[in-house]
Design a protein around this motif. Structure first.
Motif, PDB file in Angstrom:
ATOM      1  N   PHE A  58      11.432 -11.624  12.415  1.00 43.10           N
ATOM      2  CA  PHE A  58      10.161 -10.978  12.720  1.00 43.10           C
ATOM      3  C   PHE A  58      10.061  -9.772  11.784  1.00 43.10           C
ATOM      4  O   PHE A  58      10.765  -8.784  11.966  1.00 43.10           O
ATOM      5  N   VAL A  59       9.203  -9.879  10.775  1.00 44.19           N
ATOM      6  CA  VAL A  59       9.190  -8.854   9.735  1.00 44.19           C
ATOM      7  C   VAL A  59       7.876  -8.072   9.768  1.00 44.19           C
ATOM      8  O   VAL A  59       6.783  -8.640   9.869  1.00 44.19           O
ATOM      9  N   ASP A  60       8.020  -6.752   9.701  1.00 48.05           N
ATOM     10  CA  ASP A  60       6.876  -5.856   9.562  1.00 48.05           C
ATOM     11  C   ASP A  60       6.231  -6.098   8.191  1.00 48.05           C
ATOM     12  O   ASP A  60       6.871  -6.625   7.281  1.00 48.05           O
ATOM     13  N   ARG A  61       4.964  -5.718   8.050  1.00 51.70           N
ATOM     14  CA  ARG A  61       4.293  -5.932   6.765  1.00 51.70           C
ATOM     15  C   ARG A  61       4.228  -4.643   5.926  1.00 51.70           C
ATOM     16  O   ARG A  61       5.008  -4.471   4.998  1.00 51.70           O
ATOM     17  N   ASP A  62       3.319  -3.731   6.297  1.00 49.81           N
ATOM     18  CA  ASP A  62       3.073  -2.552   5.465  1.00 49.81           C
ATOM     19  C   ASP A  62       4.285  -1.607   5.448  1.00 49.81           C
ATOM     20  O   ASP A  62       4.784  -1.194   6.496  1.00 49.81           O
ATOM     21  N   GLY A  63       4.764  -1.293   4.262  1.00 49.05           N
ATOM     22  CA  GLY A  63       5.926  -0.426   4.111  1.00 49.05           C
ATOM     23  C   GLY A  63       7.233  -1.204   4.084  1.00 49.05           C
ATOM     24  O   GLY A  63       8.283  -0.634   3.808  1.00 49.05           O
ATOM     25  N   THR A  64       7.139  -2.507   4.389  1.00 48.11           N
ATOM     26  CA  THR A  64       8.342  -3.344   4.409  1.00 48.11           C
ATOM     27  C   THR A  64       8.223  -4.461   3.369  1.00 48.11           C
ATOM     28  O   THR A  64       9.071  -4.568   2.475  1.00 48.11           O
ATOM     29  N   ILE A  65       7.162  -5.276   3.468  1.00 50.02           N
ATOM     30  CA  ILE A  65       6.923  -6.333   2.474  1.00 50.02           C
ATOM     31  C   ILE A  65       6.126  -5.761   1.300  1.00 50.02           C
ATOM     32  O   ILE A  65       6.413  -6.028   0.133  1.00 50.02           O
ATOM     33  N   ASN A  66       5.103  -4.989   1.628  1.00 54.72           N
ATOM     34  CA  ASN A  66       4.235  -4.384   0.602  1.00 54.72           C
ATOM     35  C   ASN A  66       4.186  -2.876   0.796  1.00 54.72           C
ATOM     36  O   ASN A  66       4.407  -2.375   1.908  1.00 54.72           O
ATOM     37  N   ARG A  67       3.906  -2.191  -0.286  1.00 59.42           N
ATOM     38  CA  ARG A  67       3.813  -0.729  -0.251  1.00 59.42           C
ATOM     39  C   ARG A  67       2.698  -0.309   0.703  1.00 59.42           C
ATOM     40  O   ARG A  67       1.593  -0.846   0.657  1.00 59.42           O
ATOM     41  N   ASP A  68       3.024   0.685   1.564  1.00 60.88           N
ATOM     42  CA  ASP A  68       2.039   1.160   2.532  1.00 60.88           C
ATOM     43  C   ASP A  68       1.026   2.046   1.823  1.00 60.88           C
ATOM     44  O   ASP A  68       1.381   2.794   0.921  1.00 60.88           O
ATOM     45  N   CYS A  69      -0.241   1.968   2.242  1.00 57.42           N
ATOM     46  CA  CYS A  69      -1.318   2.684   1.528  1.00 57.42           C
ATOM     47  C   CYS A  69      -1.619   4.093   2.029  1.00 57.42           C
ATOM     48  O   CYS A  69      -1.729   4.985   1.189  1.00 57.42           O
ATOM     49  N   PRO A  70      -1.737   4.368   3.344  1.00 56.09           N
ATOM     50  CA  PRO A  70      -1.719   3.454   4.482  1.00 56.09           C
ATOM     51  C   PRO A  70      -3.080   2.793   4.677  1.00 56.09           C
ATOM     52  O   PRO A  70      -3.985   3.017   3.897  1.00 56.09           O
ATOM     53  N   TYR A  71      -3.154   1.978   5.730  1.00 58.94           N
ATOM     54  CA  TYR A  71      -4.350   1.170   6.035  1.00 58.94           C
ATOM     55  C   TYR A  71      -4.707   0.268   4.852  1.00 58.94           C
ATOM     56  O   TYR A  71      -5.856   0.196   4.415  1.00 58.94           O
ATOM     57  N   CYS A  72      -3.718  -0.408   4.322  1.00 65.19           N
ATOM     58  CA  CYS A  72      -3.912  -1.330   3.202  1.00 65.19           C
ATOM     59  C   CYS A  72      -4.922  -2.416   3.550  1.00 65.19           C
ATOM     60  O   CYS A  72      -4.801  -3.067   4.596  1.00 65.19           O
ATOM     61  N   HIS A  73      -5.900  -2.610   2.707  1.00 68.39           N
ATOM     62  CA  HIS A  73      -6.798  -3.756   2.886  1.00 68.39           C
ATOM     63  C   HIS A  73      -7.475  -4.180   1.590  1.00 68.39           C
ATOM     64  O   HIS A  73      -8.131  -5.217   1.554  1.00 68.39           O
ATOM     65  N   ARG A  74      -7.345  -3.376   0.516  1.00 68.52           N
ATOM     66  CA  ARG A  74      -7.977  -3.765  -0.752  1.00 68.52           C
ATOM     67  C   ARG A  74      -6.983  -4.574  -1.583  1.00 68.52           C
ATOM     68  O   ARG A  74      -5.835  -4.144  -1.766  1.00 68.52           O
TER      69      ARG A  74
END
Ligand SMILES: [Mg+2]
Length: 157
Positions: free
Chosen positions: A16-32
């Motif tokens: 069970f893997v977190d996404r933002d900050g773990t798989i991809n760089r956190d923006c935060p609120y990444c959506h673009r």
């Protein structure tokens, strides 16, 4: 809420893997889409679990939806870009479980609440002995792991 990418009926250990900050760089609120930057070390780690027979499931808080920072469609598009980026690197995500609520809504799915994992357990047969949570936040992903009795692997970038 959830997006099933590939369903299976097998009893499998699961990451069970977190996404933002773990798989991809956190923006935060990444959506673009242009903000997507994949952490290759996490991809390598996920691949090593996958090679050992683990299923990969993303569990992610996305309060930016509830806060009105981005739409459900924008979330879906960005998330699909993350999943596709992993696929191009040979890592196959089975599903994404996400919490769209604001913290003040008091839902049960916002991590470290266990709602997202409980939802996954109703859709997939998970061998909990040996399954693991991977994330970048001791106070969120770590707490979630302890709550459901799973091992936790803290990722730092
Ligand atoms: Mg995170």
């Amino acid at each position: 809420m959830k997006i099933i990418h590939q369903k299976d009926g097998q009893l499998l250990k699961t990451v069970f893997v977190d996404r933002d900050g773990t798989i991809n760089r956190d923006c935060p609120y990444c959506h673009r889409p242009e903000d997507l930057h994949i952490y290759e070390d996490t991809v390598d780690l996920l691949r090593s679990y996958q090679d050992k027979g683990y299923r990969i499931i993303i569990v992610t808080n996305q309060s930016g939806i509830g806060r009105g920072y981005f739409s459900l469609d924008e979330f879906r598009n960005f998330n699909q870009a993350v999943v596709d980026s992993l696929k191009h690197r040979g890592v196959f995500v089975s599903a994404t479980y996400f919490c769209p609520h604001r913290p003040d809504e008091g839902c049960s799915c916002r991590k470290p609440g266990r709602g997202l994992i409980d939802e996954a357990l109703s859709d997939f047969r998970v061998d909990m002995a040996g399954s693991i949570v991977i994330g970048d936040r001791e106070d969120i992903d770590g707490d979630l792991a302890r709550k459901v009795g799973l091992l936790f692997n803290l990722i730092r970038h």
